[in-house]
Design a protein around this motif. Structure first.
Motif, PDB file in Angstrom:
ATOM      1  N   UNK A   1      -8.170   3.366  11.510  1.00  0.00           N
ATOM      2  CA  UNK A   1      -6.866   3.584  12.147  1.00  0.00           C
ATOM      3  C   UNK A   1      -5.928   4.360  11.224  1.00  0.00           C
ATOM      4  N   UNK A   2      -5.918   4.005   9.954  1.00  0.00           N
ATOM      5  CA  UNK A   2      -5.027   4.697   9.020  1.00  0.00           C
ATOM      6  C   UNK A   2      -5.340   6.186   8.939  1.00  0.00           C
TER       7      UNK A   2
ATOM      8  N   UNK B   1      -1.709  -1.694  -7.169  1.00  0.00           N
ATOM      9  CA  UNK B   1      -2.800  -2.214  -8.001  1.00  0.00           C
ATOM     10  C   UNK B   1      -3.974  -1.252  -8.165  1.00  0.00           C
ATOM     11  N   UNK B   2      -3.923  -0.076  -7.542  1.00  0.00           N
ATOM     12  CA  UNK B   2      -5.054   0.843  -7.656  1.00  0.00           C
ATOM     13  C   UNK B   2      -5.112   1.508  -9.029  1.00  0.00           C
ATOM     14  N   UNK B   3      -3.977   1.644  -9.689  1.00  0.00           N
ATOM     15  CA  UNK B   3      -3.897   2.323 -10.983  1.00  0.00           C
ATOM     16  C   UNK B   3      -3.519   1.289 -12.041  1.00  0.00           C
ATOM     17  N   UNK B   4      -4.471   0.891 -12.850  1.00  0.00           N
ATOM     18  CA  UNK B   4      -4.202  -0.158 -13.852  1.00  0.00           C
ATOM     19  C   UNK B   4      -3.145   0.293 -14.856  1.00  0.00           C
ATOM     20  N   UNK B   5      -3.164   1.566 -15.240  1.00  0.00           N
ATOM     21  CA  UNK B   5      -2.187   2.063 -16.212  1.00  0.00           C
ATOM     22  C   UNK B   5      -0.771   1.979 -15.648  1.00  0.00           C
ATOM     23  N   UNK B   6      -0.616   2.301 -14.360  1.00  0.00           N
ATOM     24  CA  UNK B   6       0.706   2.219 -13.732  1.00  0.00           C
ATOM     25  C   UNK B   6       1.179   0.772 -13.680  1.00  0.00           C
ATOM     26  N   UNK B   7       0.279  -0.150 -13.369  1.00  0.00           N
ATOM     27  CA  UNK B   7       0.644  -1.567 -13.344  1.00  0.00           C
ATOM     28  C   UNK B   7       1.107  -2.028 -14.717  1.00  0.00           C
TER      29      UNK B   7
ATOM     30  N   UNK C   1      -5.614  -2.340   2.534  1.00  0.00           N
ATOM     31  CA  UNK C   1      -4.901  -1.215   3.138  1.00  0.00           C
ATOM     32  C   UNK C   1      -4.760  -0.058   2.160  1.00  0.00           C
ATOM     33  N   UNK C   2      -4.499  -0.389   0.885  1.00  0.00           N
ATOM     34  CA  UNK C   2      -4.324   0.652  -0.131  1.00  0.00           C
ATOM     35  C   UNK C   2      -5.638   1.385  -0.391  1.00  0.00           C
TER      36      UNK C   2
ATOM     37  N   UNK D   1       0.830  -1.211   0.000  1.00  0.00           N
ATOM     38  CA  UNK D   1       0.000   0.000   0.000  1.00  0.00           C
ATOM     39  C   UNK D   1       0.860   1.255   0.000  1.00  0.00           C
ATOM     40  N   UNK D   2       2.159   1.080  -0.185  1.00  0.00           N
ATOM     41  CA  UNK D   2       3.079   2.192  -0.337  1.00  0.00           C
ATOM     42  C   UNK D   2       3.235   2.532  -1.813  1.00  0.00           C
TER      43      UNK D   2
END
Length: 325
Positions: free
Chosen positions: A242-243, A170-176, A199-200, A164-165
């Motif tokens: 918590x985050x 995996x949140x951005x498909x283009x970045x993956x 967590x992400x 999650x850092x």
């Protein structure tokens, strides 16, 4: 299940690998995913090991893009913990040695984190770098390392795990897809860590909602990428509240004045509250497994006793096997 050669894990089984094997058999498990590093491995029955988890050097990105980081005034243990070596070549050598250790015990894969975080970042989430920057430096490190190997391919398949850092979250498909396109070798796949993805996402506080959120992210990906998710770290993390609370609080008072070991303890205690490694209890967790269809599913928990590990495994396996009403 996840396992290591550290006393905290081996002592649960009285340092008896036969007892480890019996425990695995009781729970219907095929083996362990073993944490290893670059140092020589001790003698143990390697047949129980199905895959390995390679070391994660949190600050590798910074040192790779700016070699002056290696020369900062810090404790030698801290330098190695952050950067994985004394310089770029040392980092590569240690990584290759870890891969060769994995190959020596016939591991079918080696999990590798594509992420960057300095210890104090975990409190603030002010990372100061982008996912793409971390992916680019990681791809360059991997390509440089693998180019030195026989056939210019890793000896065990590299399974890239999401955190999650900044990096592969995996949140951005283009970045993956950008990361995938940057790799100059073919012997790789992904390990989807379900808890890390929760967590992400950051708003996961309820198990059913968390399952839906994970599926929503996965549905954005094309079939060929889902097909590359050959591994899965299976656990649940519901730390959204918590985050958000801690991100507002910032770095604890006096943190920077502490010696490295005490700072590390504070960081790990904080991370354990984010990354909860709880067993799934809702039978809908099987929807994630059915969607991805991984070759290897690792029940990944943190435990302090054998009864606790037994309980968590039974809870999650029952959730996976329970028929939906």
């Amino acid at each position: 299940m996840n396992f290591s050669l550290h006393d905290c894990d081996l002592s649960l089984f009285e340092h008896d690998w036969n007892k480890v094997g019996s425990f695995l058999h009781t729970h219907g498990l095929d083996g362990v995913e073993l944490f290893i590093d670059h140092t020589p491995l001790p003698d143990f029955p390697c047949g129980v090991v199905k895959g390995v988890h390679l070391p994660y050097w949190m600050g590798k990105h910074r040192a790779w893009v700016d070699e002056s980081a290696f020369h900062e005034d810090m404790d030698e243990n801290e330098r190695f913990f952050l950067f994985g070596g004394r310089d770029r070549q040392d980092m590569i050598t240690n990584f290759i040695n870890a891969l060769e250790n994995a190959a020596s015990i016939n591991a079918e894969y080696g999990v590798f984190h594509v992420a960057y975080v300095e210890p104090h970042h975990v409190f603030t989430r002010n990372f100061e770098v982008s996912d793409i920057e971390v992916m680019d430096s990681t791809a360059e490190f991997l390509n440089s390392s693998v180019a030195l190997l026989s056939g210019r391919e890793p000896p065990v398949k590299l399974f890239f795990e999401n955190l999650w850092w900044p990096g592969l979250n995996l949140l951005d498909t283009a970045a993956t897809m950008h990361f995938v396109d940057s790799l100059e070798f073919e012997n790789w796949a992904f390990t989807l860590d379900t808890g890390h993805l929760m967590n992400a996402i950051m708003n996961c506080t309820d198990e059913r909602h968390a399952i839906d959120s994970v599926l929503e992210v996965l549905e954005r990906y094309p079939e060929d990428i889902i097909g590359r998710m050959e591994g899965m770290h299976f656990h649940c993390s519901l730390s959204g509240d918590y985050q958000m609370q801690v991100a507002k609080s910032g770095v604890p008072a006096g943190y920077h004045e502490l010696p490295f070991h005490e700072r590390l303890v504070a960081v790990m205690e904080h991370i354990s509250k984010i990354d909860q490694h709880m067993p799934f209890t809702d039978e809908r967790c099987k929807e994630i497994v059915d969607f991805v269809k991984p070759r290897f599913l690792t029940h990944e928990f943190e435990t302090n006793s054998l009864p606790e590990l037994d309980r968590k495994l039974r809870t999650q396996i029952q959730a996976l096997c329970r028929e939906r009403e």
